[in-house]
Structures are given as C-alpha cells and as structure tokens.
Write a protein that holds these residues in place. Structure first.
Motif, PDB file in Angstrom:
ATOM      1  N   ASP A 163       4.083   1.173  -5.031  1.00  0.00           N
ATOM      2  CA  ASP A 163       3.933   2.544  -4.564  1.00  0.00           C
ATOM      3  C   ASP A 163       4.202   2.674  -3.072  1.00  0.00           C
ATOM      4  OD1 ASP A 163       3.265   3.418  -7.107  1.00  0.00           O
ATOM      5  OD2 ASP A 163       1.112   3.208  -6.783  1.00  0.00           O
ATOM      6  N   GLU A 164       3.771   1.696  -2.293  1.00  0.00           N
ATOM      7  CA  GLU A 164       3.954   1.788  -0.850  1.00  0.00           C
ATOM      8  C   GLU A 164       5.405   1.616  -0.409  1.00  0.00           C
ATOM      9  OE1 GLU A 164       2.692  -2.487  -1.813  1.00  0.00           O
ATOM     10  OE2 GLU A 164       2.165  -0.434  -2.453  1.00  0.00           O
ATOM     11  N   ARG A 165       6.267   1.206  -1.339  1.00  0.00           N
ATOM     12  CA  ARG A 165       7.684   1.056  -1.024  1.00  0.00           C
ATOM     13  C   ARG A 165       8.544   2.074  -1.775  1.00  0.00           C
ATOM     14  NH1 ARG A 165      10.461  -4.336  -1.360  1.00  0.00           N
ATOM     15  NH2 ARG A 165      11.766  -3.249   0.160  1.00  0.00           N
ATOM     16  N   ARG A 166       7.909   3.139  -2.257  1.00  0.00           N
ATOM     17  CA  ARG A 166       8.631   4.131  -3.059  1.00  0.00           C
ATOM     18  C   ARG A 166       9.779   4.786  -2.297  1.00  0.00           C
ATOM     19  NH1 ARG A 166       4.044   6.199  -1.113  1.00  0.00           N
ATOM     20  NH2 ARG A 166       3.984   8.325  -0.258  1.00  0.00           N
ATOM     21  N   GLU A 167       9.690   4.809  -0.959  1.00  0.00           N
ATOM     22  CA  GLU A 167      10.741   5.443  -0.165  1.00  0.00           C
ATOM     23  C   GLU A 167      12.040   4.648  -0.190  1.00  0.00           C
ATOM     24  OE1 GLU A 167      10.596   8.466   1.186  1.00  0.00           O
ATOM     25  OE2 GLU A 167       8.618   8.666   0.294  1.00  0.00           O
ATOM     26  N   ILE A 168      12.031   3.476  -0.827  1.00  0.00           N
ATOM     27  CA  ILE A 168      13.273   2.729  -0.980  1.00  0.00           C
ATOM     28  C   ILE A 168      14.288   3.528  -1.797  1.00  0.00           C
ATOM     29  CG2 ILE A 168      12.744   1.469  -3.119  1.00  0.00           C
ATOM     30  CD1 ILE A 168      13.830  -1.049  -1.779  1.00  0.00           C
ATOM     31  N   LEU A 169      13.780   4.435  -2.647  1.00  0.00           N
ATOM     32  CA  LEU A 169      14.639   5.355  -3.383  1.00  0.00           C
ATOM     33  C   LEU A 169      14.866   6.598  -2.531  1.00  0.00           C
ATOM     34  CD1 LEU A 169      13.103   5.309  -6.977  1.00  0.00           C
ATOM     35  CD2 LEU A 169      15.356   4.461  -6.331  1.00  0.00           C
ATOM     36  N   GLY A 170      16.118   6.976  -2.356  1.00  0.00           N
ATOM     37  CA  GLY A 170      16.406   8.197  -1.625  1.00  0.00           C
ATOM     38  C   GLY A 170      15.944   9.415  -2.406  1.00  0.00           C
TER      39      GLY A 170
END
Length: 207
Positions: A163-170
């Motif tokens: 969840d904390e790396r969800r911004e890896i998806l544009g």
C-alpha cells in the motif's frame, strides 16, 4: 477462448469537480457533458471486447459511466458499494490548492486525518473484484467501473504492490482503463491508463 480471466478497471468520465480539482471522495457528483461524451465513446469501444460481467460503484458518476457500456454490450450492470471512492472525510469538496494550504503536512502523502484508511480501501476493492470474478466464466472479461484512487489501490492489491508504494502506478485519466490478466496464481498488468483498444502482442521469450 483462453481459460485465463481478465479484469478491466475503468475510471468514470469527467465531472465538474474533476475540472475544479476538488476532492470528490464519496460525494455523489454527476458526470458533466464532457464526461457523458467520454463514457459514450469508451462504452462503444469496450463493448467490442465482449464483457461477461460489469460491476460498478453505485455513485452516480461511475454508475452512469457503466450504463453506457451496459447499453452498448447488452450486459446488465451490477452495483457494489465496495467499489466506491475512498471516503475523504473533511477533505471532500476542497480543491487541491486548499488542501495543500490547510493540511500542508498530510496533503503530500494523502494522509486524510478523518478519512478512510488506504488498507481498508484496498481490502474492499479486492473483495469486490473477487465477487465479480466468481460470476465471470472461465476465460471471461470482468469490467470494474470505479474511481481513480480506489482503482489504483485495487490494482495495487491485485498485483501485490504494498500500500505504501501504490504511487508506483501512475494515475488513471477520466474514462481510461487498465487491464490485468491472470498468470498462474498471480496477476500481471497488461495495459494501464489506456483509451484505445489493445494491439495484438507478439510474445517474447520471457512472456
């Protein structure tokens, strides 16, 4: 037909609050005229993929978007409240600039003090997808119609992204979609933020 299921995650069309960059959350905002036109166009395109099951958030902007695909494909639209956008608490209705001014520490990470926890959104999105897949025939296509933040959290959860790396998806633009396909026990991202039908893929050695 392949026995491998696919899930197409489709974001709703444009709203007036999208144009104004207001945090919508679960506030029930209608599509604007551009949003209706986007949904009508995309619905006609996606109907050619022959969806088997269509499940939408019951908020109007997503439900109305899904309706265009339902009418174009002849597949009835089902509704699941678990596909709603992340609840934004006191942030809902404020513009991005206002949020940055009022919550300067929280806004960069979207840590909404009285909003829904990111993990809860991912959990309910994944559960809704699983319910849809249970009604989708082998090798079929499930279409999930939802909202920008909720969709990215759902896609991240399907792909095993923390969840904390969800911004890896544009981000997903209004009325654009992403496609996941099962491979064994895992899912992989086949398209992201698409607005046109996919071209055939020439398989490489590591496919």
């Amino acid at each position: 037909m392949s026995e491998t299921p696919r899930v197409l995650f489709w974001r709703h069309g444009r709203t007036a609050w999208n144009v104004e960059k207001r945090f919508q959350g679960q506030t029930d905002i209608d599509l604007d005229p551009v949003g209706h036109a986007q949904a009508e166009r995309a619905g006609r395109l996606l109907a050619t993929l022959n969806p088997d099951v269509i499940v939408a958030s019951d908020l109007k902007r997503a439900a109305d978007t899904a309706g265009y695909l339902g009418r174009a494909s002849g597949v009835p639209v089902e509704y699941d409240k678990a596909l709603r956008e992340r609840f934004g608490g006191s942030w809902e209705g404020f513009t991005a600039a206002q949020l940055a001014e009022r919550w300067p520490a929280e806004h960069p990470t979207m840590s909404i003090p009285d909003g829904e926890d990111v993990a809860e959104v991912g959990d309910r999105m994944r559960a809704a997808v699983d319910r849809g897949l249970a009604r989708t025939p082998a090798g079929g296509l499930l279409v999930i119609v939802s909202h920008g933040a909720a969709l990215r959290m759902g896609i991240s959860r399907m792909l095993g992204i923390p969840d904390e790396r969800r911004e890896i998806l544009g981000p997903l633009s209004n009325c654009c979609w992403s496609v996941l396909q099962a491979r064994g026990d895992a899912w992989r991202l086949m398209e992201h933020n698409a607005a046109s039908l996919p071209e055939p893929v020439v398989l490489s050695d590591d496919a």
